[in-house]
Design an enzyme around this catalytic site. Structure first.
Site, mmCIF file in Angstrom:
data_model
loop_
_atom_site.group_PDB
_atom_site.id
_atom_site.type_symbol
_atom_site.label_atom_id
_atom_site.label_comp_id
_atom_site.label_asym_id
_atom_site.label_seq_id
_atom_site.Cartn_x
_atom_site.Cartn_y
_atom_site.Cartn_z
ATOM 1 N N GLY A 292 0.833 -1.195 0.000
ATOM 2 C CA GLY A 292 0.000 0.000 0.000
ATOM 3 C C GLY A 292 0.871 1.250 0.000
ATOM 4 O O GLY A 292 1.993 1.265 -0.511
ATOM 5 N N SER A 293 0.355 2.301 0.625
ATOM 6 C CA SER A 293 0.963 3.625 0.462
ATOM 7 C C SER A 293 2.304 3.813 1.157
ATOM 8 O O SER A 293 3.006 4.786 0.873
ATOM 9 C CB SER A 293 -0.016 4.697 0.948
ATOM 10 O OG SER A 293 -1.174 4.711 0.130
#
Length: 637
Positions: A292-293
């Site tokens: 993810g981020s």
């Protein structure tokens, strides 16, 4: 025919000389055997008569970086039997079985085996009370040997890193396995002598060889930080009932692991009570998933290093999506963020903005940085079971794969890879090999026999780029999605991550791994902390909501434990309506009791001591606390 006297004398002389030669040869042979080979032959004879009862060494202790014992030993004797020396097998079996709470038949079968000696299965690692009872019987052929059991004083604490040992003190997992050869030591023995029938030779004195104890292993783990992490993970487990939690704390400047834990966990002394997949999987190094981020830090660092972006002076418009190769990739915020600078793209964790950075880099450059930061290969940490993660084959990377990689989707990485990579991004640009073993120490002499030091793999970005990354990530905590990791008085940087889980090639709905990776102080990082929570229940599944405050709590106490002082400067946190009002504590030392009460209107006082003047206060002046907090005041003359 008559033989002359001369001939007779000659023959006698020849026989005499031959006899003398034979005698000399026999004498020389006897002398050679007696004087030269005597000790060797005696030794071989004694070996053929000898029988050894083993004495187990003490396994080396495992301690933290400050000497706190994490794995040690408890004395637990073991019963050995020499079957041929047992005079009354039935009586011996009955007495042993009674003390050991064992089957008489089973004990009888063991003590009548056709072996030199047997270690009783029911008499392995028994209590000292039982050992004394058996010794009191003075049973022929029965011996009590020193032995021990592994003891983990903190129970489930650090279990996956420590691992555990088997019934015979052999390392089976964790550092107990990795450093088994150094920890286990060498056996000693009591040697007695017996004839061919196994009867003890009373005129031969027993020999004793003392066991050589194993070396002590000192870890890089800081038990104070480990305790803080375990506490916060217990709270998170009780609050969110997740499928799992992963936690790592590392010194970004050398790769030393300061804390590591995961849930579900187990007690190393009772590992048989949990399923094998609980103790066999050290999630911080074994698990592999889309980051993810948090992965956007790599894209950011690459874009800054290649001078593809000016964070403060370049703008970007986010409509909430971007179209790439016929696919529509959405931002997490419905409707998008609109006009923003690229610094705000980082603060807002805007997917379309990072797709743009990936396009500016191009797939070859983007993936070259991904590999430089260590993804796609093992970090080399000294723990078994490390995974490599999965990256796209560059030949099969199209526009969509390039775009999703830029914001952390479609690739699979391990937690330890992320911690090592982000540490490189913020420590000045150097990628280090993480490690948990600091040194091996001889328990007798105290001599260090092995010492591990920082292993620098390579420089991945410049110091100037690393400084810009730190500043951008500090703004994420102060002004962006990581505000719940903000610590008053410290400069903190970090990045949130929210990744969908994949099952059978499909993303699972409403099932995310939410994470946050933070570091402090932001201008001179001494600590990197990563927390990932797998499928938290009863909450909005965002890293900013779940994981960021956990990391903030860990770092707040860990920085104090590391004696990292609060520092001024840095970015002030953007205020939200739900944020508590913070009050800076004034300096009241030296004030009179009467003056003291004029200084506080929004804080409570806890005054102790005799006298009219303030001699000490806690917290110290300049520290910010929540409105309504209690300040301790000490009075004296």
């Amino acid at each position: 025919m008559r033989v002359s006297n001369v001939t007779v004398r000659k023959r006698l002389l020849i026989f005499f000389l031959i006899g003398l030669l034979v005698f000399l040869l026999i004498a020389l042979r006897l002398g050679y055997v007696q004087l030269y080979l005597g000790n060797t032959l005696t030794g071989k004879a004694k070996d053929s008569w000898s029988r050894d009862i083993p004495f187990e060494p003490k396994r080396g202790e495992i301690v933290d970086r400050n000497g706190v014992a994490l794995a040690t030993n408890l004395s637990a004797p073991t019963v050995y039997v020499v079957p041929r020396q047992v005079e009354n097998a039935n009586e011996t079996a009955a007495k042993l079985a009674n003390v050991l709470d064992a089957s008489v038949d089973k004990v009888y079968k063991e003590i009548t085996k056709n072996q030199v000696y047997v270690r009783l299965s029911e008499g392995t690692k028994i209590s000292h009370e039982k050992a004394k009872e058996i010794e009191a019987f003075s049973l022929k052929g029965v011996f009590i040997a020193e032995d021990s059991v592994r003891y983990y004083p903190f129970g489930q604490y650090l279990s996956h890193v420590l691992g555990f040992t088997g019934k015979y003190n052999q390392g089976l997992m964790g550092v107990e396995l990795t450093y088994d050869d150094e920890l286990k030591g060498e056996r000693g023995h009591v040697r007695f002598y017996s004839d061919a029938k196994g009867k003890r030779m009373e005129n031969m004195v027993d020999d004793y060889k003392e066991p050589t104890n194993g070396k002590n292993l000192q870890l890089t783990i800081d038990s104070k930080i480990q305790t803080i992490m375990e506490r916060e993970m217990d709270i998170a487990e009780a609050t969110y009932n997740p499928d799992g939690i992963i936690g790592i704390a590392m010194n970004p400047n050398n790769g030393e692991i300061l804390a590591m834990s995961s849930r579900p966990t187990f007690d190393p002394s009772k590992y048989q009570e949990v399923k094998p997949d609980v103790y066999n999987r050290n999630l911080p190094v074994w698990s592999s998933y889309e980051p993810g981020s948090t992965f956007k830090i790599i894209t950011l660092a690459a874009a800054l290093e290649e001078k593809k972006v000016d964070l403060e002076h370049e703008g970007f418009y986010d409509p909430g999506y971007t179209k790439v190769g016929g696919a529509t990739l959405h931002c997490w915020k419905r409707g998008g963020h609109g006009h923003q600078s690229f610094l705000e793209v980082v603060q807002n964790s805007c997917n379309p903005g990072f797709v743009e950075l990936g396009n500016r880099l191009g797939k070859e450059t983007l993936f070259s940085y991904v590999k430089k930061f260590g993804f796609g290969t093992r970090t080399g940490i000294d723990l078994a079971g490390e995974a490599t993660g999965i990256l796209f084959d560059l030949n099969r990377v199209g526009p969509v794969e390039q775009a999703t990689t830029a914001f952390g989707q479609g690739v699979s990485v391990t937690p330890i890879q992320q911690v090592a990579a982000v540490s490189a991004a913020v420590n000045g640009g150097i990628l280090y090999t993480p490690y948990v073993a600091k040194q091996l120490i001889d328990p007798v002499t105290g001599e260090v026999t092995m010492r591990k030091t920082a292993q620098e793999k390579r420089r991945v970005i410049s110091e100037d780029t690393s400084k810009k990354v730190r500043e951008a990530l500090e703004s994420v905590v102060a002004l962006g999605s990581g505000q719940k990791a903000f610590i008053e008085g410290y400069r903190v940087g970090g990045k949130t991550g929210t990744a969908q889980k994949v099952q059978n090639g499909q993303y699972i709905k409403n099932n995310h791994i939410v994470s946050f990776i933070g570091f402090a102080p932001a201008d001179d990082p001494q600590l990197v902390v990563y927390i990932a929570v797998d499928n938290p229940k009863g909450t909005v599944q965002f890293g900013s909501t779940v994981s960021a405050p956990i990391v903030g709590n860990i770092m707040k106490d860990a920085l104090i434990a590391l004696d990292v002082k609060p520092r001024k400067g840095g970015l002030a946190k953007e205020k939200n309506i739900t944020d508590p009002i913070m009050v800076e504590i004034p300096n009241v030392v030296g004030m009179t009791k009467q003056e003291l009460y004029t200084q506080f209107s929004t804080l409570k006082l806890d005054v102790s001591g005799k006298g009219d003047k303030v001699v000490k206060q806690a917290p110290e002046a300049g520290v910010k606390v929540k409105e309504g907090s209690t300040i301790r005041i000490y009075l004296g003359d």
